[in-house]
Motif scaffolding. Sequence first.
Motif, PDB file in Angstrom:
ATOM      1  N   ARG A   1       0.863  -1.189   0.000  1.00 54.98           N
ATOM      2  CA  ARG A   1       0.000   0.000   0.000  1.00 54.98           C
ATOM      3  C   ARG A   1       0.896   1.234   0.000  1.00 54.98           C
ATOM      4  NH1 ARG A   1      -4.966  -1.767  -0.579  1.00 54.98           N
ATOM      5  NH2 ARG A   1      -5.443  -3.703   0.473  1.00 54.98           N
ATOM      6  N   HIS A   2       0.713   2.048  -1.021  1.00 56.07           N
ATOM      7  CA  HIS A   2       1.450   3.315  -1.134  1.00 56.07           C
ATOM      8  C   HIS A   2       0.622   4.435  -0.523  1.00 56.07           C
ATOM      9  CE1 HIS A   2       3.582   0.983  -4.220  1.00 56.07           C
ATOM     10  NE2 HIS A   2       4.513   1.913  -4.247  1.00 56.07           N
ATOM     11  N   TRP A   3       1.150   5.046   0.485  1.00 54.70           N
ATOM     12  CA  TRP A   3       0.514   6.214   1.096  1.00 54.70           C
ATOM     13  C   TRP A   3       1.269   7.470   0.675  1.00 54.70           C
ATOM     14  CZ3 TRP A   3      -2.838   6.335   5.792  1.00 54.70           C
ATOM     15  CH2 TRP A   3      -3.363   5.078   6.132  1.00 54.70           C
ATOM     16  N   LEU A   4       0.534   8.463   0.185  1.00 59.17           N
ATOM     17  CA  LEU A   4       1.103   9.801  -0.012  1.00 59.17           C
ATOM     18  C   LEU A   4       0.445  10.721   1.011  1.00 59.17           C
ATOM     19  CD1 LEU A   4       1.085  10.203  -3.922  1.00 59.17           C
ATOM     20  CD2 LEU A   4       2.887   9.309  -2.453  1.00 59.17           C
ATOM     21  N   GLY A   5       1.240  11.483   1.686  1.00 57.12           N
ATOM     22  CA  GLY A   5       0.686  12.385   2.695  1.00 57.12           C
ATOM     23  C   GLY A   5       1.509  13.633   2.846  1.00 57.12           C
ATOM     24  N   MET A   6       1.077  14.488   3.764  1.00 56.06           N
ATOM     25  CA  MET A   6       1.758  15.766   4.011  1.00 56.06           C
ATOM     26  C   MET A   6       1.884  16.554   2.700  1.00 56.06           C
ATOM     27  SD  MET A   6       2.006  15.482   7.196  1.00 56.06           S
ATOM     28  CE  MET A   6       3.059  16.800   7.801  1.00 56.06           C
ATOM     29  N   VAL A   7       0.795  16.525   1.946  1.00 57.17           N
ATOM     30  CA  VAL A   7       0.770  17.060   0.580  1.00 57.17           C
ATOM     31  C   VAL A   7       0.809  18.587   0.588  1.00 57.17           C
ATOM     32  CG1 VAL A   7      -0.570  17.133  -1.564  1.00 57.17           C
ATOM     33  CG2 VAL A   7      -0.567  15.053  -0.164  1.00 57.17           C
ATOM     34  N   GLN A   8       1.637  19.127  -0.306  1.00 61.05           N
ATOM     35  CA  GLN A   8       1.658  20.578  -0.574  1.00 61.05           C
ATOM     36  C   GLN A   8       1.387  20.782  -2.056  1.00 61.05           C
ATOM     37  OE1 GLN A   8       5.731  20.821   1.375  1.00 61.05           O
ATOM     38  NE2 GLN A   8       5.049  22.945   1.415  1.00 61.05           N
ATOM     39  N   VAL A   9       0.426  21.607  -2.356  1.00 56.82           N
ATOM     40  CA  VAL A   9       0.010  21.824  -3.742  1.00 56.82           C
ATOM     41  C   VAL A   9       0.290  23.275  -4.124  1.00 56.82           C
ATOM     42  CG1 VAL A   9      -1.987  21.886  -5.294  1.00 56.82           C
ATOM     43  CG2 VAL A   9      -1.772  20.043  -3.616  1.00 56.82           C
ATOM     44  N   ASP A  10       1.107  23.459  -5.166  1.00 54.97           N
ATOM     45  CA  ASP A  10       1.472  24.811  -5.600  1.00 54.97           C
ATOM     46  C   ASP A  10       1.197  25.005  -7.083  1.00 54.97           C
ATOM     47  OD1 ASP A  10       2.634  25.886  -3.137  1.00 54.97           O
ATOM     48  OD2 ASP A  10       4.181  24.355  -3.397  1.00 54.97           O
ATOM     49  N   PRO A  11       0.093  25.687  -7.408  1.00 55.52           N
ATOM     50  CA  PRO A  11      -0.178  25.992  -8.820  1.00 55.52           C
ATOM     51  C   PRO A  11       0.923  26.895  -9.381  1.00 55.52           C
ATOM     52  CG  PRO A  11      -2.104  26.452  -7.425  1.00 55.52           C
ATOM     53  CD  PRO A  11      -0.943  26.215  -6.512  1.00 55.52           C
ATOM     54  N   GLN A  12       1.330  26.610 -10.593  1.00 55.16           N
ATOM     55  CA  GLN A  12       2.413  27.355 -11.240  1.00 55.16           C
ATOM     56  C   GLN A  12       1.850  28.323 -12.280  1.00 55.16           C
ATOM     57  OE1 GLN A  12       5.810  26.641 -10.249  1.00 55.16           O
ATOM     58  NE2 GLN A  12       4.502  25.737  -8.652  1.00 55.16           N
ATOM     59  N   PRO A  13       2.634  29.357 -12.610  1.00 57.16           N
ATOM     60  CA  PRO A  13       2.152  30.335 -13.607  1.00 57.16           C
ATOM     61  C   PRO A  13       1.827  29.709 -14.958  1.00 57.16           C
ATOM     62  CG  PRO A  13       4.107  31.170 -12.460  1.00 57.16           C
ATOM     63  CD  PRO A  13       3.920  29.750 -12.017  1.00 57.16           C
ATOM     64  N   ASP A  14       2.505  28.610 -15.320  1.00 54.01           N
ATOM     65  CA  ASP A  14       2.267  28.007 -16.637  1.00 54.01           C
ATOM     66  C   ASP A  14       1.042  27.084 -16.648  1.00 54.01           C
ATOM     67  OD1 ASP A  14       3.039  25.729 -15.293  1.00 54.01           O
ATOM     68  OD2 ASP A  14       4.680  25.206 -16.649  1.00 54.01           O
ATOM     69  N   GLY A  15       0.322  27.033 -15.528  1.00 54.09           N
ATOM     70  CA  GLY A  15      -0.875  26.207 -15.500  1.00 54.09           C
ATOM     71  C   GLY A  15      -0.626  24.810 -14.969  1.00 54.09           C
ATOM     72  N   SER A  16       0.624  24.428 -14.791  1.00 57.86           N
ATOM     73  CA  SER A  16       0.904  23.130 -14.170  1.00 57.86           C
ATOM     74  C   SER A  16       0.823  23.277 -12.648  1.00 57.86           C
ATOM     75  CB  SER A  16       2.287  22.617 -14.591  1.00 57.86           C
ATOM     76  OG  SER A  16       3.297  23.424 -14.020  1.00 57.86           O
ATOM     77  N   ILE A  17       0.937  22.178 -11.962  1.00 57.01           N
ATOM     78  CA  ILE A  17       0.821  22.160 -10.502  1.00 57.01           C
ATOM     79  C   ILE A  17       1.990  21.356  -9.950  1.00 57.01           C
ATOM     80  CG2 ILE A  17      -0.614  21.383  -8.558  1.00 57.01           C
ATOM     81  CD1 ILE A  17      -2.802  21.261 -11.139  1.00 57.01           C
ATOM     82  N   VAL A  18       2.740  21.937  -9.044  1.00 61.82           N
ATOM     83  CA  VAL A  18       3.767  21.170  -8.344  1.00 61.82           C
ATOM     84  C   VAL A  18       3.159  20.658  -7.045  1.00 61.82           C
ATOM     85  CG1 VAL A  18       5.998  21.257  -7.162  1.00 61.82           C
ATOM     86  CG2 VAL A  18       5.700  22.397  -9.381  1.00 61.82           C
TER      87      VAL A  18
END
Lengths: 150, 150, 150
Positions: free
Chosen positions: A83-100
């Motif tokens: 089971r892969h858990w992803l957590g402590m997520v930070q979402v940063d929309p970028q000026p080019d429309g992508s998301i880091v």
Amino acid sequence: MSQAVQAVGSTEDIALYVEVQQFYGRQMRYLDEGRVQEWAKTFTEDGMFAANAHPEPARGRTAIEAGALEAATRLAEQGIQRRHWLGMVQVDPQPDGSIVAKSYAVIIGTPLGGKAAVDLSCDCVDVLVREGGALLVRERQVYRDDLPRN
Amino acid sequence: MSQAVQAVGSTEDIALYVEVQQFYGRQMRYLDEGRVQEWAKTFTEDGMFAANAHPEPARGRTAIEAGALEAATRLAEQGIQRRHWLGMVQVDPQPDGSIVAKSYAVIIGTPLGGKAAVDLSCDCVDVLVREGGALLVRERQVYRDDLPRN
Amino acid sequence: MSQAVQAVGSTEDIALYVEVQQFYGRQMRYLDEGRVQEWAKTFTEDGMFAANAHPEPARGRTAIEAGALEAATRLAEQGIQRRHWLGMVQVDPQPDGSIVAKSYAVIIGTPLGGKAAVDLSCDCVDVLVREGGALLVRERQVYRDDLPRN
């Protein structure tokens, strides 16, 4: 609610954060259930999966699916449910429309009839894009904590 | 924010996702703190708790509370603090007004004076309903990864 | 979406919940990457960090930074990468404008070339406040599960 606790995020940012969480829940379940075609389709057609555990990144859905199939086959033979858990997520929309999206990843492995344990701890950095309404991974860089970062 | 990163979830879906996360945080804390009456009340009156570790599901709050009390008593005697984590949550509202929520569950156990460890890894599928404004579990199916799924 | 699944949280509560999750992701990454100045600045100037593992709380950013630096230095010498996960978050805005956030904390440690494992499981209770638009920790109380709660 008093002024002091007013949140500052825009409605779009909040919606996007929740969407990324839902996306990760769905995406990693595909991987853990061995649904490797659906897993590969959570990447863009030319998506890249790089890891400090691999000499070269996997490039494109075909390569990403092949890598997942190999792992799923090996785990099935060993009778191990991961089971892969992803957590402590930070979402940063970028000026080019992508998301880091940065997250921590932990992989829990359980052999049938055996004891669950942490297999790996990692740092995960994604570049997400939207195509046809859906989020997809354009680039994923995974850094296993037990290996040198580069 | 550019068009490309516009999230697609409705305001209701986003609010529901957050509400489910808050609900799980509260619910599992009841269990881990041995507050078994409050735990039982997070299920509907006729709620069902099924697990591949148990021959028969617990049906109704009385049975669910009794099961939790038995486990809490045993853990207290052993001096073990358990923490149930639900993560990688996927929330899917259904046409009939219920909500299917899938999550991964990991149970961390720590003996007093000892070492924390992963006790169990599970897959959890809930059917949630709203009664009197609050979310409740109508059905919970837990699949321990170390046991056959059926 | 039918009436039955309408979420009851206010828009502000939902936004705040997501903001706390983002804040924790950023904050703990500062700690785990040894960015101790940035870590200290996620507390108020007079912030308090208390733990049942410490005889006295750290009070103020200088003390909090010093404690983090000591730990980061020791871990770097040992070649251990730690990752602090906060999860099962409950966010409760208070009448005075502060926010009580309860969470579970698990610390995963990985030695370079070695095996990842759960180091510690904890209960974490924060009092958060907003200053200049940003969330900050005014008080953090961490209870390690392997030690008496006091």
